[in-house]
Design a protein around this motif. Structure first.
Motif, short mmCIF file in Angstrom:
data_model
loop_
_atom_site.label_atom_id
_atom_site.label_comp_id
_atom_site.label_asym_id
_atom_site.label_seq_id
_atom_site.Cartn_x
_atom_site.Cartn_y
_atom_site.Cartn_z
N GLY A 1 32.68 21.71 -10.67
CA GLY A 1 33.91 21.51 -9.92
C GLY A 1 35.04 21.13 -10.83
O GLY A 1 36.17 20.91 -10.39
N LEU A 2 34.76 21.02 -12.13
CA LEU A 2 35.79 20.65 -13.11
C LEU A 2 36.76 21.80 -13.33
O LEU A 2 36.34 22.91 -13.65
N PRO A 3 38.06 21.55 -13.21
CA PRO A 3 39.04 22.63 -13.40
C PRO A 3 38.93 23.31 -14.76
O PRO A 3 39.19 24.51 -14.88
N ARG A 4 38.52 22.58 -15.80
CA ARG A 4 38.48 23.16 -17.15
C ARG A 4 37.48 24.31 -17.27
O ARG A 4 37.58 25.12 -18.18
N TYR A 5 36.51 24.37 -16.35
CA TYR A 5 35.51 25.43 -16.41
C TYR A 5 35.70 26.48 -15.31
O TYR A 5 34.82 27.29 -15.07
N ARG A 6 36.87 26.46 -14.68
CA ARG A 6 37.09 27.35 -13.54
C ARG A 6 36.87 28.82 -13.90
O ARG A 6 36.35 29.60 -13.11
N ASP A 7 37.26 29.21 -15.11
CA ASP A 7 37.18 30.62 -15.48
C ASP A 7 35.79 31.05 -15.93
O ASP A 7 35.54 32.24 -16.11
#
Length: 257
Positions: free
Chosen positions: A165-171
């Motif tokens: 759910g961490l934004p840094r791993y969204r991609d």
């Protein structure tokens, strides 16, 4: 967010885990679970459950309820049938990332009986898997289910983001979880000398699902061992044997402390 300021590494040996053993189940609990309660061992960061289970063929967990939990299941060998009250029915196997969001309430079962879905011959292989529970950001969410095949990515031997759910791993997240401070990574290390580096985070939980590794600051870790890190990360982990490690990266903990 975390208020910890001092790095800390805490090693937990696999043989010291609490155990549940019945005729069809061999389960080892990294944290308090069910009738096994230790007030000093209830969670780490946002991770409440890290159960390693072996279930015999034709057996498993009958329909039971969950709520307000993000549940990630990672199969090491064999196959596990998931069925739930949302109508999902499928087989989880090694390399398939799977998440169930319990949210406002869901019923599900998990059994080692995949032949019943395909009329295939009955197999004799136990299923070996790790099930992990993390706390979602909010309660009462709409229940959900997601799975994705990531076996090809794991073949690289790198630390692969499996659920986040961490934004840094969204991609590059394989599956999404409703916990904006948590991510789970897996490294399937092909043999001696294979190396990965841990992420840096206020809370890390490193679990050796199989094999044997060397970790900076922790020494030799064997199958079933876990390391809980606080305000740390960046350590190299090097395989002594073909190994598989599961890493939870967490930027908060229960109660926000």
């Amino acid at each position: 967010m975390s208020t910890l300021t001092t790095p800390h590494i805490d090693i937990h040996r696999g043989g010291d885990r609490m155990k549940t053993r019945v005729a069809w189940l061999d389960s080892k609990h990294s944290f308090s679970f069910g009738e096994h309660y230790d007030p000093d061992n209830t969670h780490h960061g946002l991770l409440l459950v890290n159960n390693e289970d072996i279930v015999l063929p034709g057996e498993g967990f009958e329909t039971h309820p969950h709520r307000d939990m993000e549940i990630v299941t990672w199969v090491l060998s064999g196959s596990l049938v998931h069925q739930d009250s949302l109508g999902h029915s499928g087989v989880i196997y090694p390399g398939l990332a799977q998440r169930m969001s319990a949210g406002s309430g869901i019923l599900h079962s998990e059994k080692n009986d995949s032949w019943r879905l395909s009329n295939a011959p009955e197999h004799q292989e136990p299923v070996h898997f790790v099930q992990m529970w993390v706390v979602p950001d909010d309660s009462g969410l709409t229940p959900g289910y997601q799975q994705l095949e990531i076996d090809a990515e794991l073949a690289s031997g790198d630390l692969i983001t499996v659920a986040s759910g961490l934004p840094r791993y969204r991609d590059r997240t394989a599956i999404a979880i409703a916990s904006s401070h948590s991510a789970m990574h897996v490294a399937r290390m092909p043999g001696e000398g294979a190396e990965i580096r841990l992420p840096e985070a206020p809370y890390l939980h490193v679990f050796v699902a199989r094999g044997e590794v060397e970790m900076e600051g922790a020494g030799t870790l064997y199958e079933g061992d876990a390391v809980r890190l606080a305000r740390s990360g960046g350590q190299r982990v090097t395989a002594n044997l073909p190994s598989e490690i599961l890493v939870w990266e967490m930027h908060a903990r229960l109660g926000g402390q």
